[in-house]
Design a protein around this motif. Structure first.
Motif, PDB file in Angstrom:
ATOM      1  N   ARG A 179       0.827  -1.210   0.000  1.00  0.00           N
ATOM      2  CA  ARG A 179       0.000   0.000   0.000  1.00  0.00           C
ATOM      3  C   ARG A 179       0.866   1.267   0.000  1.00  0.00           C
ATOM      4  O   ARG A 179       0.599   2.226  -0.730  1.00  0.00           O
ATOM      5  CB  ARG A 179      -0.923  -0.003   1.220  1.00  0.00           C
ATOM      6  N   SER A 180       1.903   1.266   0.815  1.00  0.00           N
ATOM      7  CA  SER A 180       2.796   2.423   0.878  1.00  0.00           C
ATOM      8  C   SER A 180       3.478   2.672  -0.467  1.00  0.00           C
ATOM      9  O   SER A 180       3.602   3.823  -0.913  1.00  0.00           O
ATOM     10  CB  SER A 180       3.853   2.204   1.969  1.00  0.00           C
ATOM     11  N   MET A 181       3.920   1.599  -1.125  1.00  0.00           N
ATOM     12  CA  MET A 181       4.573   1.750  -2.428  1.00  0.00           C
ATOM     13  C   MET A 181       3.589   2.217  -3.496  1.00  0.00           C
ATOM     14  O   MET A 181       3.951   2.994  -4.396  1.00  0.00           O
ATOM     15  CB  MET A 181       5.221   0.434  -2.838  1.00  0.00           C
ATOM     16  N   ALA A 182       2.341   1.759  -3.410  1.00  0.00           N
ATOM     17  CA  ALA A 182       1.324   2.210  -4.363  1.00  0.00           C
ATOM     18  C   ALA A 182       1.058   3.704  -4.199  1.00  0.00           C
ATOM     19  O   ALA A 182       0.934   4.446  -5.195  1.00  0.00           O
ATOM     20  CB  ALA A 182       0.038   1.416  -4.175  1.00  0.00           C
ATOM     21  N   TYR A 183       0.974   4.174  -2.956  1.00  0.00           N
ATOM     22  CA  TYR A 183       0.807   5.604  -2.706  1.00  0.00           C
ATOM     23  C   TYR A 183       1.984   6.386  -3.268  1.00  0.00           C
ATOM     24  O   TYR A 183       1.823   7.428  -3.915  1.00  0.00           O
ATOM     25  CB  TYR A 183       0.698   5.867  -1.199  1.00  0.00           C
ATOM     26  N   MET A 184       3.192   5.895  -3.002  1.00  0.00           N
ATOM     27  CA  MET A 184       4.385   6.594  -3.454  1.00  0.00           C
ATOM     28  C   MET A 184       4.416   6.705  -4.975  1.00  0.00           C
ATOM     29  O   MET A 184       4.697   7.779  -5.535  1.00  0.00           O
ATOM     30  CB  MET A 184       5.632   5.866  -2.946  1.00  0.00           C
ATOM     31  N   ALA A 185       4.108   5.605  -5.671  1.00  0.00           N
ATOM     32  CA  ALA A 185       4.116   5.619  -7.140  1.00  0.00           C
ATOM     33  C   ALA A 185       3.086   6.605  -7.682  1.00  0.00           C
ATOM     34  O   ALA A 185       3.363   7.344  -8.642  1.00  0.00           O
ATOM     35  CB  ALA A 185       3.842   4.214  -7.670  1.00  0.00           C
ATOM     36  N   THR A 186       1.914   6.633  -7.083  1.00  0.00           N
ATOM     37  CA  THR A 186       0.864   7.542  -7.543  1.00  0.00           C
ATOM     38  C   THR A 186       1.263   9.000  -7.335  1.00  0.00           C
ATOM     39  O   THR A 186       1.045   9.852  -8.207  1.00  0.00           O
ATOM     40  CB  THR A 186      -0.450   7.257  -6.800  1.00  0.00           C
ATOM     41  N   LEU A 187       1.863   9.302  -6.200  1.00  0.00           N
ATOM     42  CA  LEU A 187       2.268  10.678  -5.901  1.00  0.00           C
ATOM     43  C   LEU A 187       3.369  11.171  -6.837  1.00  0.00           C
ATOM     44  O   LEU A 187       3.512  12.372  -7.054  1.00  0.00           O
ATOM     45  CB  LEU A 187       2.745  10.773  -4.450  1.00  0.00           C
ATOM     46  N   LYS A 188       4.151  10.238  -7.402  1.00  0.00           N
ATOM     47  CA  LYS A 188       5.269  10.620  -8.266  1.00  0.00           C
ATOM     48  C   LYS A 188       4.857  10.753  -9.736  1.00  0.00           C
ATOM     49  O   LYS A 188       5.689  11.133 -10.570  1.00  0.00           O
ATOM     50  CB  LYS A 188       6.387   9.580  -8.169  1.00  0.00           C
ATOM     51  N   LEU A 189       3.616  10.447 -10.084  1.00  0.00           N
ATOM     52  CA  LEU A 189       3.223  10.427 -11.491  1.00  0.00           C
ATOM     53  C   LEU A 189       3.371  11.793 -12.162  1.00  0.00           C
ATOM     54  O   LEU A 189       3.627  11.865 -13.371  1.00  0.00           O
ATOM     55  CB  LEU A 189       1.776   9.935 -11.637  1.00  0.00           C
ATOM     56  N   ALA A 190       3.189  12.850 -11.423  1.00  0.00           N
ATOM     57  CA  ALA A 190       3.286  14.184 -12.013  1.00  0.00           C
ATOM     58  C   ALA A 190       4.724  14.675 -12.127  1.00  0.00           C
ATOM     59  O   ALA A 190       4.967  15.742 -12.720  1.00  0.00           O
ATOM     60  CB  ALA A 190       2.467  15.177 -11.182  1.00  0.00           C
ATOM     61  N   ARG A 191       5.666  13.927 -11.579  1.00  0.00           N
ATOM     62  CA  ARG A 191       7.074  14.333 -11.603  1.00  0.00           C
ATOM     63  C   ARG A 191       7.819  13.481 -12.633  1.00  0.00           C
ATOM     64  O   ARG A 191       8.193  12.352 -12.366  1.00  0.00           O
ATOM     65  CB  ARG A 191       7.696  14.166 -10.221  1.00  0.00           C
ATOM     66  N   THR A 192       8.032  14.054 -13.788  1.00  0.00           N
ATOM     67  CA  THR A 192       8.561  13.286 -14.913  1.00  0.00           C
ATOM     68  C   THR A 192       9.883  12.599 -14.589  1.00  0.00           C
ATOM     69  O   THR A 192      10.084  11.424 -14.929  1.00  0.00           O
ATOM     70  CB  THR A 192       8.752  14.210 -16.127  1.00  0.00           C
ATOM     71  N   LYS A 193      10.796  13.269 -13.911  1.00  0.00           N
ATOM     72  CA  LYS A 193      12.116  12.703 -13.654  1.00  0.00           C
ATOM     73  C   LYS A 193      12.072  11.568 -12.633  1.00  0.00           C
ATOM     74  O   LYS A 193      12.954  10.706 -12.617  1.00  0.00           O
ATOM     75  CB  LYS A 193      13.070  13.798 -13.181  1.00  0.00           C
ATOM     76  N   GLU A 194      11.079  11.548 -11.769  1.00  0.00           N
ATOM     77  CA  GLU A 194      11.011  10.549 -10.703  1.00  0.00           C
ATOM     78  C   GLU A 194       9.984   9.451 -10.990  1.00  0.00           C
ATOM     79  O   GLU A 194       9.986   8.421 -10.328  1.00  0.00           O
ATOM     80  CB  GLU A 194      10.641  11.235  -9.385  1.00  0.00           C
ATOM     81  N   ARG A 195       9.131   9.672 -11.976  1.00  0.00           N
ATOM     82  CA  ARG A 195       7.979   8.792 -12.214  1.00  0.00           C
ATOM     83  C   ARG A 195       8.385   7.350 -12.522  1.00  0.00           C
ATOM     84  O   ARG A 195       7.909   6.407 -11.892  1.00  0.00           O
ATOM     85  CB  ARG A 195       7.152   9.363 -13.368  1.00  0.00           C
ATOM     86  N   THR A 196       9.266   7.160 -13.486  1.00  0.00           N
ATOM     87  CA  THR A 196       9.624   5.809 -13.920  1.00  0.00           C
ATOM     88  C   THR A 196      10.367   5.056 -12.821  1.00  0.00           C
ATOM     89  O   THR A 196      10.143   3.855 -12.609  1.00  0.00           O
ATOM     90  CB  THR A 196      10.480   5.877 -15.197  1.00  0.00           C
ATOM     91  N   LYS A 197      11.239   5.751 -12.114  1.00  0.00           N
ATOM     92  CA  LYS A 197      11.961   5.117 -11.009  1.00  0.00           C
ATOM     93  C   LYS A 197      10.993   4.674  -9.918  1.00  0.00           C
ATOM     94  O   LYS A 197      11.105   3.575  -9.366  1.00  0.00           O
ATOM     95  CB  LYS A 197      12.986   6.104 -10.449  1.00  0.00           C
ATOM     96  N   ALA A 198      10.006   5.518  -9.610  1.00  0.00           N
ATOM     97  CA  ALA A 198       9.045   5.200  -8.556  1.00  0.00           C
ATOM     98  C   ALA A 198       8.155   4.015  -8.936  1.00  0.00           C
ATOM     99  O   ALA A 198       7.911   3.118  -8.124  1.00  0.00           O
ATOM    100  CB  ALA A 198       8.184   6.420  -8.257  1.00  0.00           C
ATOM    101  N   THR A 199       7.690   3.984 -10.174  1.00  0.00           N
ATOM    102  CA  THR A 199       6.822   2.874 -10.583  1.00  0.00           C
ATOM    103  C   THR A 199       7.589   1.564 -10.688  1.00  0.00           C
ATOM    104  O   THR A 199       7.056   0.498 -10.395  1.00  0.00           O
ATOM    105  CB  THR A 199       6.117   3.190 -11.917  1.00  0.00           C
TER     106      THR A 199
END
Length: 260
Positions: A179-199
């Motif tokens: 659940r924590s990782m799912a929240y983190m990935a969703t929050l990073k979607l708007a940040r292009t440089k961090e998005r792919t690493k987070a997902t």
């Protein structure tokens, strides 16, 4: 009713989840394009009206530049479809493009520059799958917890056995990590440089957690957990499929290292 049904064809038989590894070609011809090559595991293709297909319009097979997207009629001449059902009972198909003729209007967006859009789509798709996986794990934890409270052996509920309590706790911990990782990935979607690493990081953790929770749920239910008549079986199959969608965990660990 009346809505256009679409499927997305990105994967290829020899690409191993690398969506910039595109061998299917789109050659310019007669004011349009001719598609030749193969796509595999195209979800919902048997029910689709149109299929969005990635194809190489320039460059070498494994280059990110030179990839374009096309909208293809599912009944286009030269398009062959081998239908089957996946582990979680979804419809899918492998596609063969035998010189499929397209018009210039079938090109989606600018030619040769589709990969950034593909990567963004995959990242958003992974975030959505992460949320779905957390929901499935929640159902499995709740169902298993209720079962341990009601199933009796030796005159007492099996949930009173300490060893089963420990396993239930491990399931809840895996769920909360996911659940924590799912929240983190969703929050990073708007940040292009961090998005792919987070997902990629979320995919690794949630894939591992999903399989653990599913397997534990089945084992704690005994033989009944394997039956198609019981929902534990279906949720576990779906979690196994989510773990393999867009690549196995080791593939995403490699991506995560590349992005560090």
């Amino acid at each position: 009713e009346g809505k256009l049904k679409l499927a997305l064809a990105l994967a290829e038989p020899k690409a191993r989840f690398d969506f910039d590894d595109v061998a299917l070609t789109a050659e310019a011809a007669s004011g349009g394009y001719v598609l030749s090559g193969e796509k595999c595991v195209v979800f919902d293709a048997p029910a689709a009206d149109r299929i969005v297909v990635s194809a190489r319009t320039s460059g070498k097979q494994r280059q990110k530049a030179g990839i374009s997207l096309f909208l293809v009629d599912a009944k286009a001449p030269g398009l062959e479809m081998r239908r089957y059902r996946t582990l979680d009972h979804r419809q899918a198909a492998d596609l063969s493009f035998n010189r499929v003729q397209l018009g210039a209007a079938d090109l989606i967006g600018p030619a040769d520059k589709a990969f950034p859009l593909i990567q963004e789509t995959l990242d958003h798709g992974l975030a959505a799958l992460a949320a779905e996986a957390v929901g499935a794990m929640q159902v499995l934890c709740d169902t298993t917890n209720d079962y341990l409270k009601t199933r009796k052996q030796f005159g007492v509920a099996i949930g009173s056995f300490q060893v089963l309590q420990h396993r239930m706790v491990d399931m809840w911990i895996a769920l909360e990590q996911a659940r924590s990782m799912a929240y983190m990935a969703t929050l990073k979607l708007a940040r292009t440089k961090e998005r792919t690493k987070a997902t990629a990081a979320a995919k690794t953790t949630i894939g591992r957690s999903g399989r653990f929770v599913g397997y534990q749920a089945i084992q704690l239910h005994g033989g009944m957990g394997m039956s198609d008549e019981y929902k534990v079986n279906h949720y576990t199959k779906r979690l196994m499929m989510i773990d393999t969608l867009f690549g196995p965990a080791d593939h995403h660990r490699a991506r995560f290292a590349d992005l560090s």
